[in-house]
Design a protein around this motif. Structure first.
Motif, mmCIF file in Angstrom:
data_model
loop_
_atom_site.group_PDB
_atom_site.id
_atom_site.type_symbol
_atom_site.label_atom_id
_atom_site.label_comp_id
_atom_site.label_asym_id
_atom_site.label_seq_id
_atom_site.Cartn_x
_atom_site.Cartn_y
_atom_site.Cartn_z
ATOM 1 N N GLU A 33 0.834 -1.202 0.000
ATOM 2 C CA GLU A 33 0.000 0.000 0.000
ATOM 3 C C GLU A 33 0.876 1.261 0.000
ATOM 4 O O GLU A 33 0.598 2.219 -0.723
ATOM 5 N N LEU A 34 1.944 1.243 0.772
ATOM 6 C CA LEU A 34 2.884 2.367 0.784
ATOM 7 C C LEU A 34 3.501 2.565 -0.596
ATOM 8 O O LEU A 34 3.615 3.689 -1.080
ATOM 9 N N TYR A 72 5.787 3.943 -6.338
ATOM 10 C CA TYR A 72 7.092 3.278 -6.410
ATOM 11 C C TYR A 72 7.206 2.475 -7.704
ATOM 12 O O TYR A 72 6.374 1.601 -7.971
ATOM 13 N N PRO A 73 8.209 2.753 -8.530
ATOM 14 C CA PRO A 73 8.328 2.073 -9.821
ATOM 15 C C PRO A 73 8.643 0.569 -9.712
ATOM 16 O O PRO A 73 8.405 -0.175 -10.659
ATOM 17 N N GLY A 74 9.135 0.115 -8.581
ATOM 18 C CA GLY A 74 9.449 -1.301 -8.400
ATOM 19 C C GLY A 74 8.320 -2.091 -7.763
ATOM 20 O O GLY A 74 8.513 -3.245 -7.356
ATOM 21 N N ASP A 87 14.453 -4.472 -0.783
ATOM 22 C CA ASP A 87 13.911 -3.312 -0.079
ATOM 23 C C ASP A 87 14.874 -2.131 -0.047
ATOM 24 O O ASP A 87 14.457 -1.009 0.211
ATOM 25 N N ARG A 88 16.136 -2.370 -0.321
ATOM 26 C CA ARG A 88 17.096 -1.269 -0.355
ATOM 27 C C ARG A 88 16.672 -0.236 -1.398
ATOM 28 O O ARG A 88 16.726 0.966 -1.168
ATOM 29 N N ASP A 89 16.224 -0.723 -2.552
ATOM 30 C CA ASP A 89 15.782 0.188 -3.609
ATOM 31 C C ASP A 89 14.554 0.995 -3.174
ATOM 32 O O ASP A 89 14.464 2.181 -3.463
ATOM 33 N N LEU A 90 13.655 0.327 -2.485
ATOM 34 C CA LEU A 90 12.480 1.029 -1.963
ATOM 35 C C LEU A 90 12.909 2.108 -0.972
ATOM 36 O O LEU A 90 12.408 3.238 -1.014
ATOM 37 N N GLY A 91 13.831 1.794 -0.101
ATOM 38 C CA GLY A 91 14.334 2.769 0.877
ATOM 39 C C GLY A 91 14.959 3.980 0.194
ATOM 40 O O GLY A 91 14.719 5.126 0.598
ATOM 41 N N GLN A 92 15.743 3.723 -0.846
ATOM 42 C CA GLN A 92 16.361 4.814 -1.567
ATOM 43 C C GLN A 92 15.312 5.678 -2.274
ATOM 44 O O GLN A 92 15.417 6.898 -2.308
#
Length: 163
Positions: A92-93, A99-101, A150-155
């Motif tokens: 949902e976030l 978020y593109p990923g 999740d690193r990509d999401l964090g960035q």
């Protein structure tokens, strides 16, 4: 302002689950540290809770004098339900922040839930390695997913925060 950080990439570990009838509390197999931190309090709290549930699973399955099958079903159910809750919240976030990923994450989440359920269904209380297999899969996937995907999401979330 939230801090987003991943300090290093972990190598997935192999968990050794010792079926020790005299052991009432096993050491934690997952320890929270900054390597797992997103810097977003709500996400970090959920992940800490997931780590605790996994550690509880390890402790419960190793208690003496309890039915391994009943214990496994109960604790595995808690793990699966919490993972579903966390993924739903995280997805949902991702949607709310465009978020593109998202599609890749959603696919990974669905595949993990499917495999987790299949592995839980294969549990055999006569085979001590059944719980080990389930726990190895769970811990390895959670660590890999948090640190890599999740690193990509964090960035991405950090970039939104800065703009």
């Amino acid at each position: 302002m939230a801090q987003f950080r991943f300090t290093s990439i972990l190598t997935p570990i192999i968990v050794s689950l010792h079926m020790n009838p005299g052991a009432e509390i096993m050491p934690n197999i997952l320890e929270w540290n900054d390597k797992y931190s997103f810097g977003v309090v709500s996400i970090d709290e959920q992940r800490r809770r997931l780590f605790q549930i996994i550690n509880d699973f390890n402790n419960e399955i190793n208690k003496s004098g309890v039915s391994k099958l009943i214990t496994f079903k109960h604790t595995a159910s808690r793990v699966v339900e919490y993972v579903k809750y966390h993924f739903s919240w995280e997805e949902e976030l991702m949607q709310k922040t465009d978020y593109p990923g998202y599609a890749k994450q959603k696919t990974e989440h669905n595949a993990f839930i499917k495999e987790l359920l299949e592995d839980a269904a294969r549990f055999d209380d006569r085979n001590p390695k059944s719980a080990t297999r389930f726990l190895n899969f769970l811990v390895g996937w959670v660590q890999h997913h948090i640190v890599h995907l999740d690193r990509d999401l964090g960035q991405y979330l950090a970039s939104i925060e800065k703009s």
